[in-house]
Design an enzyme around this catalytic site. Sequence first.
Site, PDB file in Angstrom:
ATOM      1  NE  ARG A 158      -2.328   0.872   3.914  1.00  0.00           N
ATOM      2  CZ  ARG A 158      -2.341   1.946   4.709  1.00  0.00           C
ATOM      3  NH1 ARG A 158      -1.248   2.312   5.350  1.00  0.00           N
ATOM      4  NH2 ARG A 158      -3.440   2.646   4.853  1.00  0.00           N
ATOM      5  CG  ASP A 166      10.085   3.519   5.327  1.00  0.00           C
ATOM      6  OD1 ASP A 166       9.700   4.422   6.084  1.00  0.00           O
ATOM      7  OD2 ASP A 166       9.443   2.468   5.140  1.00  0.00           O
ATOM      8  CG  ASN A 202       5.112  10.692   7.069  1.00  0.00           C
ATOM      9  OD1 ASN A 202       4.429  10.627   8.070  1.00  0.00           O
ATOM     10  ND2 ASN A 202       5.426   9.606   6.396  1.00  0.00           N
ATOM     11  NE  ARG A 211       2.532  12.187   9.080  1.00  0.00           N
ATOM     12  CZ  ARG A 211       1.341  11.911   8.581  1.00  0.00           C
ATOM     13  NH1 ARG A 211       0.352  12.790   8.702  1.00  0.00           N
ATOM     14  NH2 ARG A 211       1.121  10.757   7.969  1.00  0.00           N
ATOM     15  CD  GLN A 213       8.388   8.633   8.086  1.00  0.00           C
ATOM     16  OE1 GLN A 213       9.174   8.457   7.166  1.00  0.00           O
ATOM     17  NE2 GLN A 213       7.477   7.717   8.385  1.00  0.00           N
ATOM     18  CD  GLU A 280      -2.116   9.813   6.365  1.00  0.00           C
ATOM     19  OE1 GLU A 280      -1.279   9.727   7.295  1.00  0.00           O
ATOM     20  OE2 GLU A 280      -2.566  10.912   5.966  1.00  0.00           O
ATOM     21  CG  ASP A 314       2.484   5.842  12.276  1.00  0.00           C
ATOM     22  OD1 ASP A 314       3.660   5.487  12.084  1.00  0.00           O
ATOM     23  OD2 ASP A 314       1.698   6.098  11.346  1.00  0.00           O
ATOM     24  CD  GLU A 514       4.725  -2.068   7.743  1.00  0.00           C
ATOM     25  OE1 GLU A 514       4.685  -0.826   7.767  1.00  0.00           O
ATOM     26  OE2 GLU A 514       3.708  -2.781   7.896  1.00  0.00           O
ATOM     27  CD  GLU A 529      -3.960   4.034  10.907  1.00  0.00           C
ATOM     28  OE1 GLU A 529      -4.812   4.503  11.683  1.00  0.00           O
ATOM     29  OE2 GLU A 529      -3.228   4.741  10.204  1.00  0.00           O
TER      30      GLU A 529
END
Length: 560
Positions: A158, A166, A202, A211, A213, A280, A314, A514, A529
Amino acid sequence: MAISDTGPVVQTTPFVTFLQRVQLEAHRSYPNEITPDPKFYIDLSLKLPHHLSTVEAAFNDLTSGSRDLPVPVKKLEKFVHEYFDDAKDLVPHEPEDFVTDPFEFLLNVENDQVRQWAREVHGLWKTLCYRVSDSVRESPDRHTLLPLPEPVIIPGSRFKEVYYWDSYWVIKGLMTSKMFTTAKGIVTNLMSLVETYGYALNGARAYYTNRSQPPLLSSMVYEIYNATQDEELVRKAIPVLLKECEFWNSGKHKVVIRDASGNDHMLSRYYAMWNMPRPESYVFDQESASAFSNTVEKQRFLRDIATAAETGCDFSTRWMRDPPNFATMATTSVVPVDLNVFLLKMELDIAFMMDICGDKNGSERFVKASEAREKAFETVFWNEKAGQWLDYWLSSDGDEPETWKAENQNTNVFASNFAPIWISSFNSDENLVKKVVKALKNSGLIAPAGILTSLKNSGQQWDYPNGWAPQQEIIVTGLARSGVKEAKEIAEEIARRWIRSSYSVYNTSGSIHEKLNVAEFGEYGGGGEYKPQTGFGWSNGVILAFLEEFGWHSDISIES
């Protein structure tokens, strides 16, 4: 009493605002047992020749006659298909520096089975490499994806855009894969974002402009320079890094903690420039915020959710005043250990780069800044009894200096408590390393497949039983660089557990994941989520980096 949250807000685009409406309607339309991914809708692109105004009018017509009933699923799907594309803003790209078997690839991996798997992991870079389509550059208002100058490596599934932190572990893996051009392209893209917005976003989407990261751009440049000696890259990076450094050390990100002797210590926190539901995840945030009736409290809660997203972790009980109660999210009130680790590393990196480029005065200035932050680690974060560094809870809004209190340290155990061992001044202190190793061994964090993120099973993905590639690499690398034999042995053992479990998951699922459930061997992670994701950029990078660091003898099995 204030009628609104007074913190900064960076406005989003009209297209993002409209897509939020589509996302909300989809959430209403689909039956409860089918929960559509809200990110799917916010990532849509507007088809030519349609204009936003005409599509909004068509959507208003679609929803106006329903009398508060949701739009039937088939009608909504027809509308989405007619007006939007879901896969036209990124184009697959063959990385120019990819070769199937790179020169001197993992020479210290002697085991044929491991070596073959490492080649397969290396081959995944081809499946994750894209370039931004011409349509994004020509018609940016039709997309939420942002234009970038160079090809990208995405995480996977996704996550169909570049993510900031990352990218550090992606680059670690690319160094092992000898893909230096691709790595430099990633850094060039991130630098372009800093030059445009004043900070690295981010991710490269219009809805992420509010924002950042975890700030690891300097570390990316440092890794590439170590491998290539590319001084031109360093020269280009310095002014960009200075801009990013200013962002994290000013405004709402800056906090000052005063010690018992009256000395002020400047540190940093995460602070998103947003106080509404994240586009998002609009439907989820709106539902979470419904627990608050007061406007100010609702806005502060939503800012703390967005700020948790800025942490990259998160969500986690780490950001909750009363865990695991999600309504007690208070991320802006946390002075995080690991953020300040990354900023200390940034200061050291800038000093190093300035020295390379002959700016001795600039280098000395950043050496002093790093020494001041290092002192703050000892004063604000370090807990001698625990043998680890602890996050600090602010007592006020953080806008004014506040006096350090022992009871404000968060005594819960998190993997992030051990992140400072990544920094050379800490991992070169033998007595300190021994204390940290003892604390880590007794913490309960070392699990069958790696290091746990926390000890609390909250259902959030940055909690027990999950372990994440970044935290494994930070702690393992720090321990491995120390001069303490036991620390080196623990580092290697953790790395081998992570590699073995990743290999087992790959064999059973056909994918790199992940995150892992490190409480069990050979299980991928869950919670949070969204559904478990595969691909996967930083996981691939850490597997390759660990194999580069520790090798694999022919007589050592990779099976459990």
